[in-house]
Design a protein around this motif. Sequence first.
Motif, PDB file in Angstrom:
ATOM      1  N   PRO A   1      12.146  -2.158  75.564  1.00  0.00           N
ATOM      2  CA  PRO A   1      13.086  -1.076  75.301  1.00  0.00           C
ATOM      3  C   PRO A   1      12.494   0.276  75.668  1.00  0.00           C
ATOM      4  CG  PRO A   1      11.995  -1.686  73.276  1.00  0.00           C
ATOM      5  CD  PRO A   1      11.470  -2.621  74.334  1.00  0.00           C
ATOM      6  N   CYS A   2      13.366   1.229  75.913  1.00  0.00           N
ATOM      7  CA  CYS A   2      12.928   2.610  76.053  1.00  0.00           C
ATOM      8  C   CYS A   2      12.382   3.076  74.710  1.00  0.00           C
ATOM      9  CB  CYS A   2      14.105   3.478  76.496  1.00  0.00           C
ATOM     10  SG  CYS A   2      13.749   5.258  76.467  1.00  0.00           S
ATOM     11  N   ILE A   3      11.412   3.971  74.721  1.00  0.00           N
ATOM     12  CA  ILE A   3      10.832   4.483  73.483  1.00  0.00           C
ATOM     13  C   ILE A   3      11.862   5.264  72.670  1.00  0.00           C
ATOM     14  CG2 ILE A   3       9.182   6.192  72.584  1.00  0.00           C
ATOM     15  CD1 ILE A   3       7.192   5.275  74.629  1.00  0.00           C
ATOM     16  N   PHE A   4      12.831   5.881  73.357  1.00  0.00           N
ATOM     17  CA  PHE A   4      13.731   6.810  72.689  1.00  0.00           C
ATOM     18  C   PHE A   4      15.167   6.312  72.519  1.00  0.00           C
ATOM     19  CE2 PHE A   4      10.480   9.210  74.941  1.00  0.00           C
ATOM     20  CZ  PHE A   4       9.940   9.969  73.923  1.00  0.00           C
ATOM     21  N   CYS A   5      15.635   5.421  73.404  1.00  0.00           N
ATOM     22  CA  CYS A   5      17.033   5.009  73.355  1.00  0.00           C
ATOM     23  C   CYS A   5      17.133   3.486  73.410  1.00  0.00           C
ATOM     24  CB  CYS A   5      17.831   5.658  74.491  1.00  0.00           C
ATOM     25  SG  CYS A   5      17.372   5.061  76.146  1.00  0.00           S
ATOM     26  N   GLU A   6      18.357   2.983  73.546  1.00  0.00           N
ATOM     27  CA  GLU A   6      18.586   1.542  73.510  1.00  0.00           C
ATOM     28  C   GLU A   6      18.581   0.881  74.883  1.00  0.00           C
ATOM     29  OE1 GLU A   6      18.522  -0.089  70.674  1.00  0.00           O
ATOM     30  OE2 GLU A   6      18.147   1.902  69.808  1.00  0.00           O
TER      31      GLU A   6
END
Length: 291
Positions: free
Chosen positions: A61-66
Amino acid sequence: MAAPKTQGAVARLKERDDANLIGVGGVDREDSNSEDCILEPLSLPESPGGTTTLDGSPSVPCIFCEEHFPVAEQDKLLKHMIIEHKLVIADVKLVADFQRYILYWRKRFTEQPITDFCSVIRINSTAPLEEQDNYFLLCDVLPEDRILREELQKQRLKEILEQQQQERNDTNFHGICMFCNEEFLGNRSVLLNHMAREHAFNIGLPDNIVNCNEFLCMLQKKLDNLQCLYCEKNFRDKNTLKDHMRKKQHRRINPKNREYDRFYVINYLVRLSFRNLKFNCNTTNKFLKAN
């Protein structure tokens, strides 16, 4: 218009202009007395696979979003985080377990602001305010990141050595020679020694290889796709490919192809040594500057 802007940002990030570098939380790292103090032990994710893509390959996954990206498309995730979230991860190729690394920081960034961990690099600092932009650099200058990378490297080395030992002792191996289709049962060394002795195809000592089945399947797939293992050119049929590899003495793998690195135990040992050397050099440089 985002792509040219991002490319310019990345180019400037690589320069790491000290004039534009702000330490973690706005504090100069060299002046911090607590930078080497980690109050709690790192908690590595137990199941880094997490979710999977439709084809069954693990995703990250991205660190910030889905947003999720297959492990094999790591560069796409890194590009996404630069463009969409302005995060740059330094020396990412030296991260032993990319999945666990991302999952760890994904959790940490929900607990504290990004500026507690990342250096802030201002792009176009001499331009008007509306044209300036901030990018965040996550690197092993941060003690927590350095320790995380070291622990992931040690964990990966431990797993690789266990896998290697298991393959050494495995007597249920079954493989087929890629050149004469002869079947071999027992230990993997029987097949590897056969190909080296009978077909002059030597990929190294069996005891130096790990994940042997995956390695052999990759090589077989290349041959099935009529690709030379050394020069990696494609041919019109199997006979032409065999003649080429025999006449050109191309019955060996391409030493410049980095995708083979993960099948040799020595590479995991070298990476750990390189990380230790890099850290020792950084520590020495700080000492010299301070004195």
